[in-house]
Motif scaffolding. Sequence first.
Motif, PDB file in Angstrom:
ATOM      1  N   ALA A  90       0.828  -1.212   0.000  1.00 48.27           N
ATOM      2  CA  ALA A  90       0.000   0.000   0.000  1.00 48.27           C
ATOM      3  C   ALA A  90       0.859   1.258   0.000  1.00 48.27           C
ATOM      4  O   ALA A  90       2.017   1.239   0.442  1.00 48.27           O
ATOM      5  CB  ALA A  90      -0.920   0.014   1.222  1.00 48.27           C
ATOM      6  N   ARG A  91       0.260   2.334  -0.489  1.00 53.00           N
ATOM      7  CA  ARG A  91       0.867   3.664  -0.416  1.00 53.00           C
ATOM      8  C   ARG A  91      -0.196   4.628   0.102  1.00 53.00           C
ATOM      9  O   ARG A  91      -1.277   4.751  -0.499  1.00 53.00           O
ATOM     10  CB  ARG A  91       1.382   4.125  -1.779  1.00 53.00           C
ATOM     11  N   LEU A  92       0.094   5.295   1.204  1.00 50.40           N
ATOM     12  CA  LEU A  92      -0.833   6.231   1.839  1.00 50.40           C
ATOM     13  C   LEU A  92      -0.211   7.627   1.796  1.00 50.40           C
ATOM     14  O   LEU A  92       0.961   7.800   2.147  1.00 50.40           O
ATOM     15  CB  LEU A  92      -1.090   5.837   3.293  1.00 50.40           C
ATOM     16  N   THR A  93      -1.004   8.616   1.387  1.00 51.49           N
ATOM     17  CA  THR A  93      -0.497   9.987   1.307  1.00 51.49           C
ATOM     18  C   THR A  93      -1.523  10.975   1.856  1.00 51.49           C
ATOM     19  O   THR A  93      -2.711  10.655   1.997  1.00 51.49           O
ATOM     20  CB  THR A  93      -0.169  10.382  -0.148  1.00 51.49           C
ATOM     21  N   ARG A  94      -1.035  12.173   2.149  1.00 48.33           N
ATOM     22  CA  ARG A  94      -1.906  13.289   2.503  1.00 48.33           C
ATOM     23  C   ARG A  94      -1.488  14.482   1.660  1.00 48.33           C
ATOM     24  O   ARG A  94      -0.313  14.845   1.646  1.00 48.33           O
ATOM     25  CB  ARG A  94      -1.795  13.632   3.985  1.00 48.33           C
ATOM     26  N   ALA A  95      -2.456  15.058   0.942  1.00 49.14           N
ATOM     27  CA  ALA A  95      -2.174  16.158   0.013  1.00 49.14           C
ATOM     28  C   ALA A  95      -1.055  15.776  -0.952  1.00 49.14           C
ATOM     29  O   ALA A  95      -0.225  16.606  -1.334  1.00 49.14           O
ATOM     30  CB  ALA A  95      -1.820  17.428   0.773  1.00 49.14           C
ATOM     31  N   GLY A  96      -1.010  14.509  -1.336  1.00 45.52           N
ATOM     32  CA  GLY A  96      -0.043  14.039  -2.304  1.00 45.52           C
ATOM     33  C   GLY A  96       1.343  13.772  -1.762  1.00 45.52           C
ATOM     34  O   GLY A  96       2.250  13.445  -2.527  1.00 45.52           O
ATOM     35  N   LEU A  97       1.532  13.877  -0.456  1.00 41.07           N
ATOM     36  CA  LEU A  97       2.840  13.702   0.167  1.00 41.07           C
ATOM     37  C   LEU A  97       2.807  12.561   1.172  1.00 41.07           C
ATOM     38  O   LEU A  97       1.756  12.241   1.722  1.00 41.07           O
ATOM     39  CB  LEU A  97       3.261  14.996   0.872  1.00 41.07           C
ATOM     40  N   ALA A 148       4.242  12.127  11.030  1.00 41.68           N
ATOM     41  CA  ALA A 148       3.809  11.499  12.276  1.00 41.68           C
ATOM     42  C   ALA A 148       2.477  12.077  12.739  1.00 41.68           C
ATOM     43  O   ALA A 148       2.306  13.297  12.789  1.00 41.68           O
ATOM     44  CB  ALA A 148       4.869  11.685  13.352  1.00 41.68           C
ATOM     45  N   GLY A 149       1.532  11.202  13.058  1.00 36.77           N
ATOM     46  CA  GLY A 149       0.239  11.631  13.577  1.00 36.77           C
ATOM     47  C   GLY A 149      -0.780  12.001  12.519  1.00 36.77           C
ATOM     48  O   GLY A 149      -1.951  12.232  12.845  1.00 36.77           O
ATOM     49  N   GLU A 150      -0.375  12.094  11.249  1.00 38.66           N
ATOM     50  CA  GLU A 150      -1.317  12.452  10.192  1.00 38.66           C
ATOM     51  C   GLU A 150      -2.116  11.228   9.741  1.00 38.66           C
ATOM     52  O   GLU A 150      -1.675  10.083   9.903  1.00 38.66           O
ATOM     53  CB  GLU A 150      -0.578  13.037   8.992  1.00 38.66           C
ATOM     54  N   VAL A 151      -3.272  11.483   9.141  1.00 38.54           N
ATOM     55  CA  VAL A 151      -4.056  10.416   8.527  1.00 38.54           C
ATOM     56  C   VAL A 151      -4.123  10.661   7.024  1.00 38.54           C
ATOM     57  O   VAL A 151      -4.061  11.801   6.561  1.00 38.54           O
ATOM     58  CB  VAL A 151      -5.478  10.323   9.125  1.00 38.54           C
TER      59      VAL A 151
END
Length: 324
Positions: A198-205, A209-212
């Motif tokens: 899997a690859r998980l990102t937030r706002a493409g990045l 730590a602590g982000e979803v």
Amino acid sequence: MTPRIGFLGTGWIGRHRMAAMLATGAVEAVAICDPSAECVAEAQALAPGAQVVDTLAEMLALDLDGVVIATPSALHAAQSIEAFEAGKAVFCQKPLGRTAAEAQAVVDAARAADRLLGVDLSYRHTEAMRRIAGLVRTGALGRVFAVDLTFHNAYGPDKPWFYDAAQSGGGCVVDLGVHLVDLALWTLGFPPVADVDARLTRAGLPLAAGEVEDYAVAQFAAGDAQVRLACSWRLNAGRDAVIEAAFYGTEGGAALRNVDGSFYDFTAERFDGTAATRLADPPDDWGGRAAAAWAEHLARAPGYDPQAEQFVHSAEVLDRIYGR
């Protein structure tokens, strides 16, 4: 005797499931608990005779047969276990736990109490998915070797706790992907899962730590089938939502798809080469069917149902997607 039910959490989804259960005539609402006076008042409109209580402990002290839990995700496992330890059956919103360990602890408590456990995995109950599952399980599609799953929500949740990993257990995967993983495994008969990537990102990045995550792609083997999953919040999707569950076999294919970006309207089609045959169309009032089915099951057989162990299998796949 009609089972007596307490409703813990009566926001929109809690009230919707409450109405679906009461409409069956199989259960009686006798207690309501929610910190919002407005939500309590709206729930009382559905069940004027229900007693309002301030805590789950107060609810469990009443003469109840079951509890319906529609609270934030961080509370699901502990509240479910507390209800089982008090000898009550449970119907819980998804996810049952933030991790597979939490889900397993709930299932263990249900088994120990010999009480029914249900989880609101509502997409199983769409007519479109029922038709597709029937094709897969009867072998009408041959050997299913590929499954493509998509759930893009162009809005995302409006409650702050969804974005706190400690409270939610994750982002779009635990919110939306839980439905997709469950649909694939349930349709295929819960085969062994391997090779999860899997690859998980937030706002493409990459996640800090602590982000979803707000975007995720994953793949895994489920028995003979290679499963691909993509889900997101707030994607520039050009519509409210993109939802699809497609199953491809050696003798044909079939897919559930949402209509014109709808969160509620679905079609099902069977594919044979370049030809498509429609299997199901809206309207289909499916949203409360999981809740209604649990209520009817409770009235008929309140004891532990071993199919609850399926909830742990799906949670284990989510753990592996998250790399934990």
